[in-house]
Motif scaffolding. Structure first.
Motif: not given
Length: 135
Positions: A37-40, A43-44
């Protein structure tokens, strides 16, 4: 059946799902598997950038190209309809008429030539009797 432009459904623009195969939603294209996962925030931000750019680019392209493309496709379908109505269908009907006459002539010639031979062979072979020897 022509549709009045004022009565077009402005929400459901593909009621027959003609372009379901072109659907390009973020969820259909990008996915990070568990453990990667990339950083939240990234991603947003990526999600917003993708959707905004796709929407903006599509709108610009439709403003520039939709009317000329509609004119082009309208002319293409008009020419195809004209060809089918005024050229292809009458041509097919004409050939079917001609082939019908040829079929009749050919059938007559075959019967004239083959029927006597087939009847003669049939008469010659009709007197053959098969018997069994009981020895």
């Amino acid at each position: 059946m022509a549709v009045d432009p004022e009565s077009l459904d402005m929400e459901m623009r593909d009621p027959n799902n003609l372009n379901e195969h072109v659907r390009a939603l973020w969820e259909d294209l990008i996915g990070e598997p568990t453990g990667t996962h990339s950083m939240d925030g990234v991603w947003r931000c990526s999600y917003k950038c993708f959707n905004s750019c796709k929407a903006c680019c599509y709108k610009v392209l439709t403003v520039l190209c939709a009317v000329p493309a509609s004119i082009y496709w309208g002319c293409c379908f008009a020419m195809a309809s004209f060809d089918m109505i005024w050229c292809t269908t009458p041509c097919i009907k004409m050939y079917l008429m001609q082939f019908g006459a040829c079929k009749l002539l050919y059938g007559t010639l075959v019967r004239m030539c083959c029927d006597p031979c087939c009847e003669s062979v049939g008469r010659c072979l009709s007197d053959i009797r098969v018997t069994q020897n009981k020895e």
